[in-house]
Design an enzyme around this catalytic site. Structure first.
Site, mmCIF file in Angstrom:
data_model
loop_
_atom_site.group_PDB
_atom_site.id
_atom_site.type_symbol
_atom_site.label_atom_id
_atom_site.label_comp_id
_atom_site.label_asym_id
_atom_site.label_seq_id
_atom_site.Cartn_x
_atom_site.Cartn_y
_atom_site.Cartn_z
ATOM 1 N N ARG B 117 0.854 -1.193 0.000
ATOM 2 C CA ARG B 117 0.000 0.000 0.000
ATOM 3 C C ARG B 117 0.894 1.249 0.000
ATOM 4 N NH1 ARG B 117 -5.019 2.032 -1.054
ATOM 5 N NH2 ARG B 117 -5.979 3.142 0.676
ATOM 6 N N THR B 390 -9.377 0.363 -9.193
ATOM 7 C CA THR B 390 -8.516 -0.730 -8.778
ATOM 8 C C THR B 390 -8.621 -1.886 -9.770
ATOM 9 O OG1 THR B 390 -8.997 0.028 -6.551
ATOM 10 C CG2 THR B 390 -8.197 -2.205 -6.694
ATOM 11 N N ASP B 432 -7.825 8.440 0.239
ATOM 12 C CA ASP B 432 -8.407 7.405 1.106
ATOM 13 C C ASP B 432 -8.246 7.731 2.594
ATOM 14 O OD1 ASP B 432 -9.419 5.909 -0.894
ATOM 15 O OD2 ASP B 432 -7.909 4.332 -0.854
ATOM 16 N N SER B 451 -7.659 1.010 3.363
ATOM 17 C CA SER B 451 -7.971 0.552 2.011
ATOM 18 C C SER B 451 -9.213 -0.337 2.050
ATOM 19 C CB SER B 451 -6.784 -0.246 1.473
ATOM 20 O OG SER B 451 -7.177 -0.992 0.349
ATOM 21 N N SER B 452 -9.917 -0.362 0.931
ATOM 22 C CA SER B 452 -11.095 -1.238 0.844
ATOM 23 C C SER B 452 -10.732 -2.613 0.288
ATOM 24 C CB SER B 452 -12.142 -0.597 -0.062
ATOM 25 O OG SER B 452 -12.568 0.625 0.491
ATOM 26 N N GLY B 472 -13.260 -1.755 -6.839
ATOM 27 C CA GLY B 472 -14.583 -1.162 -6.617
ATOM 28 C C GLY B 472 -14.664 -0.232 -5.419
ATOM 29 N N GLY B 473 -13.529 0.279 -4.939
ATOM 30 C CA GLY B 473 -13.564 1.243 -3.833
ATOM 31 C C GLY B 473 -14.294 0.673 -2.625
#
Lengths: 185, 576
Positions: B117, B390, B432, B451-452, B472-473
């Site tokens: 990340r 993403t 984010d 993060s998702s 997809g956030g």
């Protein structure tokens, strides 16, 4: 030999005039052109690039109002609502409608012709975009529309009713030719 | 006479055996060769017997398969696929971004996670965005301050060094070839290019490779990226040092600072990807391994824990009851996410407590059968808590090793900033961070924003059954939970589960948010949900807003490997 050349030349000339006669008579537009959107879409930037490519004297003003119509002889109004664009401009649909309405009224008073473009295809349709299309397309003398955005015939219907010349194109760059002809470039 | 009859019987059985073999081979060939249906939304499983790659672009899948067939393992192939995605799907991920990968090593029965990340630059501070007032969203998304220190290359390299069998230079080769040879642009690429046109034009300029003569690419246009090919070639020759400490680092810093960002050469030189333990949970007797915070695997497991209290298979996949209950559970889980999720290197995340049986039971008990809640509270553990598009790919190799990798540059086309001459886009993942300046996910120096992402493995009776993930956030972990429920509770096949209509909601500061759905549910269900108090927003029937999931399912008993690729993007799979 000489007569053959003459025949060929005559054929070319006749073909050229035949070609011209098949092209619809376009309403005339004059530079400089003000480029703005109806709905704060991204396509308005693309129209500025197209204008640059055909050397059309223009100014892009996403927030143009009646007061900005001082030196312009034409308006290129790019239709279609973008929630992202409206948000970035700090506008809601009503405020944007008011802005464009004011601009069009001023243009009509000054007899400045409006050319509407819709380049976003199917993706740039829907309730909000249609609101702008229905409100402002009738004010145009000519419309250039990416075919995919006219699948339901909305543009055809309005243009037919109001006697507006509608030119359908396959893709965005195809707008170059009709723009050139409209501005006699 | 008896002898003749015996021999003819033997001949009969021999002929029967041959015939069955022919029939079986024909069946296998048909399975392997039948092309995907013309309608991309029609469920279709890719088929393999030994190995499989599934990703968001056919060229990326081809890159991964090439490495597998050259005796590379799943980690080698995953990195090759990830690099190829940078070229073929450049708007979603790449070396200007970051992500997570979860790795399964079959022989050692080891599961591990590589966290790559992005990190905030050292000069970041908690008020960096709040002090911008009304302009905060611009500074979070398209200015240089939006850009986090990229981690993808460090993550790929760490994974290869520890668990790969090939050098980075070798696995980058297919990506270099794609960038040099080019490919035809899909409708997905063109649509996204048009949507993000303004940002690309503003930050990358009219002459960028991400526009065609200053305008968006149309479907069918040819796209080549010689600058990215050159960048990858340079990395292949000189290693990742050139990116973090060499000439590419200088170009990144220059580009970010020109757009008022704070990143320095030291930030890049100090970046490290890390290896961490996976998070483990259960759903209806299956074990699930996923990534820990700052990823959202924790919240995926929470959501499944709550769902396990309900007889979903009895309720039915298209029942208002199911949609209502899972939606309410999403909102409660999002309340916890908003309160607790951040970089665990700076703030402890109470994962054990959030994953406890009591926590799930409490949430399930709060949900009313026919009415939305008035408020969505996070769970209070009396713990000191003073304190955000993403892509996903899956690989399974012949030895049973597996990788689920999710990587991103955040929004499509990231920040729109392209360091000069490099051909890659920089992320805008600093968006984010939380909108406020306090809490576990507030901006801060060196922090990784929440993060998702939640790539995962699902094990059944101790054996790897499913490799899954999605972009997809915020929709990522609810989407993954829905796919798992579709498979386990509703008995759908992998791709049926991926293509099934999706829904999503969340809560914000305790308040209800709308229920977003793909309009493939009946009016009766929608009316019922509205009567429960949900505000429904109908999106497109197959909307990439809900992600683009990719999965591999291993059917041990049938000796099959099945791949499911999402038609909401350009998902594709191939096995052998």
């Amino acid at each position: 030999m000489k007569s053959q050349k003459m025949t060929l030349l005559s054929l070319i000339i006749v073909s050229y005039f035949l070609f011209l006669s098949t092209q619809p008579d376009l309403p005339r537009f004059w530079p400089p052109a003000l480029i703005t959107s109806g709905g704060q879409n991204a396509e308005v930037q693309m129209v500025a690039i197209l204008a640059k490519r055909i050397n059309l004297e223009h100014q892009l003003n996403k927030m143009a109002t009646a007061q900005d119509l001082t030196n312009f002889k034409s308006i290129l109004l790019v239709l279609g609502a973008s929630l992202k664009g409206l948000g970035a401009a700090g506008l809601d649909t009503n405020k944007e409608m008011d802005r464009v309405k004011g601009l069009i009224e001023a243009a009509q008073q000054k007899n400045i012709p409006i050319l509407c473009l819709h380049l976003g295809g199917e993706e740039r349709r829907g309730a909000q975009s249609d609101e702008f299309i229905k409100a402002f397309l009738p004010a145009a003398r000519m419309a250039i529309v990416v075919k995919a955005g006219n699948k339901d015939g909305l543009f055809s219907k309005i243009c037919q009713e109001k006697g507006i010349l509608l030119i359908e194109i396959e893709k965005i760059t195809d707008a170059l030719e009709p723009l050139k002809r409209a501005f006699n470039i | 006479m008896t002898k003749t009859r015996d021999s003819s019987r033997g001949l009969y059985w021999f002929a029967f055996f041959i015939l069955m073999n022919i029939l079986f081979s024909c069946q296998s060939a048909k399975l392997a060769l039948s092309p995907p249906p013309a309608d991309p939304h029609q469920p279709y499983e890719y088929f393999g017997q030994k190995a499989m790659v599934v990703a968001a672009h056919p060229l990326a899948v081809e890159a991964g398969l090439k490495i597998l067939k050259a005796k590379g393992n799943a980690v080698d192939a995953a990195v090759a696929t990830a690099a190829a995605l940078n070229v073929a799907e450049p708007f979603a991920s790449g070396i200007g971004g970051g992500g997570f990968m979860i790795i399964y090593l079959a022989e050692q029965k080891k599961i591990t996670v590589i966290n790559f990340r992005e990190k905030a630059p050292a000069r970041f501070h908690s008020r960096i965005f709040t002090e911008k007032g009304d302009e905060a969203s611009i500074w979070r998304t398209i200015k240089g301050t939006a850009v986090g220190v990229p981690g993808a290359l460090a993550g790929w390299d760490l994974a290869l060094q520890r668990y790969g069998t090939k050098k980075l230079a070798e696995v980058l080769q297919p990506a270099i070839e794609i960038a040099e040879h080019g490919f035809s642009v899909s409708k997905t690429f063109s649509d996204i290019n048009k949507e993000e046109y303004d940002k690309i034009l503003t930050n990358a300029g009219e002459k960028t490779v991400y526009l065609k003569d200053g305008l968006p690419y149309e479907p069918g246009d040819f796209f080549q990226n010689p600058e990215l090919a050159k960048t990858f070639r340079l990395i292949a020759q000189k290693g990742i040092k050139i990116f973090y400490q060499g000439e590419i680092a200088s170009q990144i810093v220059k580009a970010v600072q020109e757009k008022d960002g704070l990143m320095t050469l030291e930030d890049l030189a100090n970046y490290r990807a890390t290896e961490v333990e996976p998070l483990k949970g259960q759903y209806r007797k299956r074990e699930i391994y996923t990534i820990p915070p700052p990823g959202s695997g924790l919240h995926l497991l929470q959501l499944l824990n709550v769902a396990s209290f309900w007889p979903l298979s009895q309720w039915g996949r298209t029942s208002a009851r199911y949609l209502h209950h899972l939606t309410e559970a999403m909102r409660l889980v999002f309340a916890d996410r908003e309160t607790y999720l951040g970089d665990p290197d700076f703030f402890p995340v109470p994962s054990d407590k959030l994953l406890a049986f009591e926590s799930a039971r409490f949430k399930a008990s709060l949900i009313k059968p026919d009415q939305v809640l008035k408020e969505y509270y996070f769970e209070n553990f009396n713990q000191e808590t003073n304190v955000g598009n993403t892509t996903h790919l899956c690989v399974l190799d012949e030895k049973g090793n597996a990788v689920a990798l999710t990587q991103s540059i955040n929004h499509f086309f990231g920040s729109g900033i392209v360091p000069e001459g490099t051909g890659f886009l920089l992320n805008n993942h600093m968006d984010d961070f939380a909108s406020g300046d306090t809490g576990p996910n507030a901006p801060g120096p060196g922090r990784r924003p929440a993060s998702s992402m939640a790539p995962l493995f699902l094990f059944e009776e101790g054996k790897l059954k499913l490799i899954l993930g999605s972009p997809g956030g915020l929709r990522i972990f609810p989407t993954l939970a829905e796919i798992i429920i579709n498979i386990i509770d509703f008995g759908l096949s992998l791709d049926e589960a991926i293509e099934a209509p999706r829904f999503f909601s969340y809560s914000q500061n305790g308040h209800i948010r709308p229920l977003y759905i793909e309009p493939r549910f009946s009016d009766e269900i929608i009316n019922q949900l509205e009567s429960f108090g949900h505000k429904i927003i109908q999106r497109e029937p197959y909307d990439r807003y809900f992600g683009g999931a990719q999965g591999i399912m291993i059917e041990k008993r049938r000796g099959l490997i099945l791949g499911g690729a999402d038609s909401r993007r350009d998902g594709f799979g191939q096995g052998y």
